[in-house]
Structures are given as C-alpha cells and as structure tokens.
Write a protein that holds these residues in place. Sequence first.
Motif, PDB file in Angstrom:
ATOM      1  N   SER A  65     -42.327   5.521  33.170  1.00 50.84           N
ATOM      2  CA  SER A  65     -42.913   6.856  33.038  1.00 50.84           C
ATOM      3  C   SER A  65     -42.013   7.839  32.284  1.00 50.84           C
ATOM      4  CB  SER A  65     -43.241   7.424  34.424  1.00 50.84           C
ATOM      5  OG  SER A  65     -42.065   7.511  35.221  1.00 50.84           O
ATOM      6  N   ASP A  66     -40.710   7.550  32.216  1.00 50.08           N
ATOM      7  CA  ASP A  66     -39.787   8.461  31.533  1.00 50.08           C
ATOM      8  C   ASP A  66     -40.148   8.604  30.051  1.00 50.08           C
ATOM      9  OD1 ASP A  66     -38.379   8.760  33.857  1.00 50.08           O
ATOM     10  OD2 ASP A  66     -36.756   7.398  33.306  1.00 50.08           O
ATOM     11  N   PRO A  67     -39.926   9.792  29.477  1.00 47.60           N
ATOM     12  CA  PRO A  67     -40.135   9.975  28.037  1.00 47.60           C
ATOM     13  C   PRO A  67     -39.175   9.096  27.226  1.00 47.60           C
ATOM     14  CG  PRO A  67     -39.881  12.085  29.163  1.00 47.60           C
ATOM     15  CD  PRO A  67     -39.482  11.021  30.142  1.00 47.60           C
ATOM     16  N   ILE A  68     -39.554   8.796  25.999  1.00 46.63           N
ATOM     17  CA  ILE A  68     -38.739   7.962  25.118  1.00 46.63           C
ATOM     18  C   ILE A  68     -37.321   8.518  24.989  1.00 46.63           C
ATOM     19  CG2 ILE A  68     -38.454   7.112  22.757  1.00 46.63           C
ATOM     20  CD1 ILE A  68     -40.694   5.734  24.317  1.00 46.63           C
ATOM     21  N   ARG A  73     -31.478   8.289  26.047  1.00 42.23           N
ATOM     22  CA  ARG A  73     -30.325   9.018  26.581  1.00 42.23           C
ATOM     23  C   ARG A  73     -29.661   8.219  27.716  1.00 42.23           C
ATOM     24  NH1 ARG A  73     -32.757  13.382  27.134  1.00 42.23           N
ATOM     25  NH2 ARG A  73     -33.242  13.390  29.365  1.00 42.23           N
ATOM     26  N   ASP A  74     -30.463   7.627  28.576  1.00 45.24           N
ATOM     27  CA  ASP A  74     -29.920   6.811  29.669  1.00 45.24           C
ATOM     28  C   ASP A  74     -29.129   5.624  29.123  1.00 45.24           C
ATOM     29  OD1 ASP A  74     -31.022   8.493  31.535  1.00 45.24           O
ATOM     30  OD2 ASP A  74     -32.726   7.198  32.011  1.00 45.24           O
ATOM     31  N   TRP A  75     -29.676   4.959  28.112  1.00 47.21           N
ATOM     32  CA  TRP A  75     -28.969   3.814  27.513  1.00 47.21           C
ATOM     33  C   TRP A  75     -27.649   4.247  26.888  1.00 47.21           C
ATOM     34  CZ3 TRP A  75     -33.797   1.506  24.627  1.00 47.21           C
ATOM     35  CH2 TRP A  75     -34.598   0.821  25.546  1.00 47.21           C
ATOM     36  N   ALA A 110     -25.563  -0.469   8.219  1.00 47.58           N
ATOM     37  CA  ALA A 110     -27.020  -0.463   8.414  1.00 47.58           C
ATOM     38  C   ALA A 110     -27.288  -1.092   9.774  1.00 47.58           C
ATOM     39  CB  ALA A 110     -27.714  -1.260   7.303  1.00 47.58           C
ATOM     40  N   THR A 111     -27.451  -0.267  10.795  1.00 50.76           N
ATOM     41  CA  THR A 111     -27.493  -0.756  12.169  1.00 50.76           C
ATOM     42  C   THR A 111     -28.770  -0.361  12.907  1.00 50.76           C
ATOM     43  OG1 THR A 111     -26.366  -0.629  14.322  1.00 50.76           O
ATOM     44  CG2 THR A 111     -26.201   1.297  12.898  1.00 50.76           C
ATOM     45  N   SER A 112     -29.090  -1.157  13.931  1.00 51.86           N
ATOM     46  CA  SER A 112     -30.224  -0.853  14.800  1.00 51.86           C
ATOM     47  C   SER A 112     -29.807  -0.001  15.994  1.00 51.86           C
ATOM     48  CB  SER A 112     -30.860  -2.154  15.308  1.00 51.86           C
ATOM     49  OG  SER A 112     -31.313  -2.945  14.234  1.00 51.86           O
ATOM     50  N   ASN A 113     -28.534   0.246  16.135  1.00 55.47           N
ATOM     51  CA  ASN A 113     -28.019   0.964  17.299  1.00 55.47           C
ATOM     52  C   ASN A 113     -28.300   2.468  17.201  1.00 55.47           C
ATOM     53  OD1 ASN A 113     -26.638   1.499  19.689  1.00 55.47           O
ATOM     54  ND2 ASN A 113     -24.906   0.200  19.141  1.00 55.47           N
ATOM     55  N   SER A 114     -27.941   3.191  18.244  1.00 58.54           N
ATOM     56  CA  SER A 114     -28.155   4.637  18.266  1.00 58.54           C
ATOM     57  C   SER A 114     -27.074   5.355  17.488  1.00 58.54           C
ATOM     58  CB  SER A 114     -28.173   5.160  19.706  1.00 58.54           C
ATOM     59  OG  SER A 114     -26.859   5.266  20.217  1.00 58.54           O
ATOM     60  N   VAL A 115     -27.431   6.468  16.895  1.00 61.62           N
ATOM     61  CA  VAL A 115     -26.464   7.233  16.101  1.00 61.62           C
ATOM     62  C   VAL A 115     -25.308   7.719  16.973  1.00 61.62           C
ATOM     63  CG1 VAL A 115     -27.708   9.436  16.380  1.00 61.62           C
ATOM     64  CG2 VAL A 115     -26.228   9.075  14.388  1.00 61.62           C
ATOM     65  N   THR A 116     -25.576   8.007  18.234  1.00 58.76           N
ATOM     66  CA  THR A 116     -24.536   8.471  19.161  1.00 58.76           C
ATOM     67  C   THR A 116     -23.434   7.432  19.322  1.00 58.76           C
ATOM     68  OG1 THR A 116     -26.127   9.798  20.408  1.00 58.76           O
ATOM     69  CG2 THR A 116     -24.064   9.236  21.524  1.00 58.76           C
ATOM     70  N   LEU A 117     -23.824   6.187  19.591  1.00 57.38           N
ATOM     71  CA  LEU A 117     -22.847   5.127  19.808  1.00 57.38           C
ATOM     72  C   LEU A 117     -22.163   4.717  18.508  1.00 57.38           C
ATOM     73  CD1 LEU A 117     -24.818   2.907  22.348  1.00 57.38           C
ATOM     74  CD2 LEU A 117     -23.000   4.557  22.838  1.00 57.38           C
ATOM     75  N   VAL A 118     -22.922   4.713  17.427  1.00 56.14           N
ATOM     76  CA  VAL A 118     -22.369   4.316  16.126  1.00 56.14           C
ATOM     77  C   VAL A 118     -21.265   5.278  15.693  1.00 56.14           C
ATOM     78  CG1 VAL A 118     -22.865   4.029  13.665  1.00 56.14           C
ATOM     79  CG2 VAL A 118     -24.472   3.170  15.370  1.00 56.14           C
TER      80      VAL A 118
END
Length: 214
Positions: A65-68, A73-75, A110-118
């Motif tokens: 039910s959580d928004p995308i 953000r949790d991940w 060129a990554t599939s990861n999140s910009v935060t972690l990258v």
Amino acid sequence: MFDQIDAVLFDLDGTLIDSMWMWESIDIEYLKRFGLTCPKDLQPSIEGMSFSETAIYFKERFHISDPIEKIKRDWNEMAYEKYKYEVPLKKGALELLHKLKEKKIKMGIATSNSVTLVKMVLEQLKVRSFFDAVHTSCEVPKGKPSPDIYLFVADKLNVIPQKCLVFEDIVSGILAGKSAGMKTCAVYDKYSESQEQQKRQLADFYIPDFTVLL
C-alpha cells in the motif's frame, strides 16, 4: 579491447563494485515487514529493472500500500550503511580507471541503482572524479535490457555508440549494451555465476576481473 574506443561505460553493482550480495537479504527483510516470504523467482524477475521500475513491480506484485517514493526511500535507508562501509571496488577496478584516464578515454556510469546510493558510494570510494557522466535508469523510459540508459550516457559523453565499450555483470545488461550497438565485456560476479555460459556467449569479451586488463 580498447581499439577504436572513445568511451568506456560501466554498470555499477556487480561490475565496478562488489554489492550484489546484499540485495537479496534486503528484499527478504523488506518483504518480512509485510508478513511476506521472498519468492525464489524474485531476483531473476527484477534483474535489470531501474530502481523505480523495481518499486512499481514490488507494489503491484505484493500489493504493497505504500507509495512508490516511500518504497524507494525505505530501500535507500536499508542499503545506505552497507554501501557506505561494506561495499568495495572490484579487484583491479581502480587501476583500470587510472589507466583509462591516462589514455584520455571518457568514462561513464550507467546503472539501475538509485541516484542516492550511486552518488554516495562513488564519493565514498573516491572515484567520482574519474567519470564524465553518471546516470541511472530512472532517467530514461526503460531499464535494462532496453538500450536506453547506455544510449543516454553515450549522448551525454558526446560519443557515438559504436565507439563505446560496456562492462556488465548480468545478461540483461549485456543485452542492453549490445542493443545500443556497443562492444560489450562480461565481468565475473559470484551473484551471476548461473549466467556464466550465457554471458560468455553474448559478450564480445569476458574477464574474471579487471586485473587482466592492466
């Protein structure tokens, strides 16, 4: 391998950094919050998807039910400390980056990861300055095996695809590079050992680690 190459494009997780080992445990822990068991087919199902595509997949498949944005953000919160303190560069990667810089070959992520972690892990490993362009699949219409992210990064580097070499650790990433019209080199990673034969068949080159290129 580097003949007629103006730019080298790296996937991040499992290719340039040793980080794939953590994601299955994160998925297990995350789904456990909702009283769910992580299915065996989850990792193959999401392979190559962008961070946003994966969040959408989780939401739809597991009826979360959580928004995308909260899922993402949790991940990020679950992975942040591991990326900061437990994720190293792959063997020989730093030396190769220095070698390519000396040759004046452009470099991109060129990554599939999140910009935060990258952003954080590249700064933490002190390699951000090597790259002329760093982008994620969330910036393009489709994740890997679509060629979108590789074509996007090549365009940012102002290099034609045929003059690019892609390093990838998974089949979907190799297919993305090939679909973009680029040379591809498969990189060994323990996480994708089951794909080893297919990786060797699909890619133009195969390496056990980056030290063989030094």
